[in-house]
Design an enzyme around this catalytic site. Structure first.
Site, PDB file in Angstrom:
ATOM      1  N   CYS A  16     -17.089 -24.616  20.320  1.00 19.42           N
ATOM      2  CA  CYS A  16     -16.638 -23.264  20.629  1.00 19.42           C
ATOM      3  C   CYS A  16     -15.799 -22.940  21.406  1.00 19.42           C
ATOM      4  O   CYS A  16     -14.973 -21.824  21.752  1.00 19.42           O
ATOM      5  CB  CYS A  16     -17.938 -22.441  20.640  1.00 19.42           C
ATOM      6  N   LYS A  19     -12.356 -21.341  20.613  1.00 17.42           N
ATOM      7  CA  LYS A  19     -12.001 -20.208  19.990  1.00 17.42           C
ATOM      8  C   LYS A  19     -10.851 -19.436  20.842  1.00 17.42           C
ATOM      9  O   LYS A  19     -10.781 -19.800  22.073  1.00 17.42           O
ATOM     10  CB  LYS A  19     -13.345 -19.329  20.177  1.00 17.42           C
ATOM     11  N   THR A  47     -17.710  -4.320  14.411  1.00 22.11           N
ATOM     12  CA  THR A  47     -18.143  -4.556  15.357  1.00 22.11           C
ATOM     13  C   THR A  47     -18.581  -5.918  16.104  1.00 22.11           C
ATOM     14  O   THR A  47     -19.271  -6.427  16.712  1.00 22.11           O
ATOM     15  CB  THR A  47     -19.700  -4.177  15.338  1.00 22.11           C
ATOM     16  N   SER A  48     -17.482  -6.923  15.452  1.00 18.93           N
ATOM     17  CA  SER A  48     -17.429  -8.222  15.729  1.00 18.93           C
ATOM     18  C   SER A  48     -18.816  -8.930  15.771  1.00 18.93           C
ATOM     19  O   SER A  48     -19.176  -9.851  16.622  1.00 18.93           O
ATOM     20  CB  SER A  48     -16.959  -8.387  17.356  1.00 18.93           C
ATOM     21  N   ASP A  50     -21.648 -11.403  13.523  1.00 18.56           N
ATOM     22  CA  ASP A  50     -21.623 -12.924  13.303  1.00 18.56           C
ATOM     23  C   ASP A  50     -21.243 -13.155  11.794  1.00 18.56           C
ATOM     24  O   ASP A  50     -20.854 -14.470  11.606  1.00 18.56           O
ATOM     25  CB  ASP A  50     -23.039 -13.312  13.703  1.00 18.56           C
ATOM     26  N   ASP A  67     -17.470 -21.271  10.224  1.00 15.32           N
ATOM     27  CA  ASP A  67     -17.130 -21.685  11.636  1.00 15.32           C
ATOM     28  C   ASP A  67     -16.853 -23.392  11.623  1.00 15.32           C
ATOM     29  O   ASP A  67     -17.330 -23.963  10.697  1.00 15.32           O
ATOM     30  CB  ASP A  67     -18.529 -21.528  12.304  1.00 15.32           C
ATOM     31  N   GLY A 138     -16.318 -27.844  -1.022  1.00 15.65           N
ATOM     32  CA  GLY A 138     -15.634 -27.685   0.284  1.00 15.65           C
ATOM     33  C   GLY A 138     -13.993 -28.010   0.215  1.00 15.65           C
ATOM     34  O   GLY A 138     -13.561 -28.216  -0.947  1.00 15.65           O
ATOM     35  N   HIS A 139     -13.429 -28.240   1.180  1.00 14.09           N
ATOM     36  CA  HIS A 139     -11.858 -28.481   1.219  1.00 14.09           C
ATOM     37  C   HIS A 139     -11.694 -29.452   2.441  1.00 14.09           C
ATOM     38  O   HIS A 139     -12.132 -29.323   3.650  1.00 14.09           O
ATOM     39  CB  HIS A 139     -11.106 -27.222   1.315  1.00 14.09           C
ATOM     40  N   ASP A 226     -25.650 -14.385  18.036  1.00 20.55           N
ATOM     41  CA  ASP A 226     -25.944 -15.691  18.604  1.00 20.55           C
ATOM     42  C   ASP A 226     -24.883 -15.853  19.663  1.00 20.55           C
ATOM     43  O   ASP A 226     -23.577 -15.374  19.700  1.00 20.55           O
ATOM     44  CB  ASP A 226     -25.700 -17.005  17.400  1.00 20.55           C
TER      45      ASP A 226
END
EC number: 2.7.9.3
Length: 347
Positions: A16, A19, A47-48, A50, A67, A138-139, A226
């Protein structure tokens, strides 16, 4: 002799810590259409929080998140496990239960053998199996740096949805995992973390935050988020801004991984830690004379970090015990929320 490069050597950042800085993200999202044009969208970008949440009917909300990041460890299976645990965490942080995942994969196929890439995918599937969900598709793309993660779908009852903006004045704050993952990652990059430290970090980052689903059933638990790439201060600020409250964090009570303070004092930290402070430091009051290494712990980007929980003060002891009994021995009461200007004061 190993002829293949270390996974972490193929990425300019890891976990992370990759980011975008909070200030950059806010700039990019400025001017986006108002999500409230869709009344069933209970949670969007405002509100940003999760994950996004869409109410289907009176009994069902769909939670959607994604993510992904570059490797913070060299073991491909562990990379897959950590990335999957981190992605699923957003569902738990909203009070939901995951139901399925889709894999997101970008790999430098000319640099990594197929076996290592398969191990990354296997690690992700292993964690999804532990969470009781399938990887349903998925990809994948050929990319210059290794990237892996998940898009995850979950469900919850509307009454069990937990936003990061619903903390109340007087709430007690509980953090479920120890801080220091980014500092450990910086040490890994320089071959300065021993096997015990690596094992501790992997154990923490592959522990599913499923306790969030259980906590959401309690009316005395008001808000959950989180703690990931923006550190305890950044994600605490998201609660503070959303609820219009002042959070007070007790520096001495923040749980840390075993060697986090030692490594921080030895100046192991990530570039993301510095970017985090530059982005939101103006909204934080620190104790006078706080050392730089202590500040770096507060801004340290957590990969697959713990939950920050806001609950009624009379329930705090019971909530803490529930969290510890669920497999989070480092969980601790770390502060409180009070009426006042939105921001954080570290005591």
């Amino acid at each position: 002799m190993n002829e293949h490069p270390r996974l972490t050597s193929l990425a300019h950042g890891g976990g992370c810590g990759c980011k975008l800085a909070p200030s950059v993200l806010r700039e990019l999202l400025a001017g986006q259409p108002v999500a409230q044009a869709f009344p069933q969208l209970l949670v969007g970008t405002e509100t940003s929080d999760d994950a996004a949440v869409w109410q289907v009917d009176d009994n069902t909300c769909v939670i959607a998140t994604t993510d992904f990041f570059m490797p913070m460890v060299d073991n491909p299976r562990d990379f897959g496990r950590i990335a999957a645990t981190n992605a699923i965490s957003d569902i738990y942080a909203m009070g939901g239960r995951p139901i399925m995942a889709l894999a997101i994969l970008g790999m430098p196929v000319d640099k990594l053998p197929a076996d290592q890439i398969r191990q990354i995918l296997e690690g992700g599937r292993e964690i999804c199996a532990e969470a009781g969900i399938p990887v349903a598709g998925g990809h994948s793309i050929d990319a210059p740096e290794p990237i892996y993660g998940l898009a995850v779908i979950g469900l919850c009852h509307p009454s069990e949805l937990r936003r990061n903006a619903d903390a109340k004045p007087g709430d007690v704050l509980i953090l479920t995992k120890g801080l220091g993952v980014g500092i450990y990652s910086a040490a890994i990059k320089k071959n300065a973390l021993d096997e015990a430290g690596l094992a501790e970090m992997v154990a923490s980052t592959t522990t599913l935050n499923r306790v969030g689903s259980d906590l959401s059933k309690r009316a005395d638990v008001h808000a959950i988020t989180d703690v990931t790439g923006f550190g305890i201060l950044g994600h605490g600020l998201e609660i503070a801004r959303g609820a219009g409250l002042r959070l007070h964090l007790d520096l001495a009570r923040l749980p840390l991984l075993t060697r986090a303070a030692e490594l921080a004092q030895a100046e192991f930290f990530t570039g993301a830690s510095t970017r985090n402070w530059a982005a939101y430091g103006a909204e934080v009051i620190l104790p006078q004379g706080l050392a730089d290494w202590q500040r770096n712990l507060l801004t340290d980007p957590q990969t697959s970090g713990g939950l920050l929980v806001a609950c009624a003060p009379e329930a705090a002891a019971d909530v803490l015990q529930q969290i510890r009994s669920a497999g989070f021995p480092l969980a601790a009461i770390v502060g409180r929320a009070e009426a006042g200007s939105a921001g954080i004061t570290v005591d």
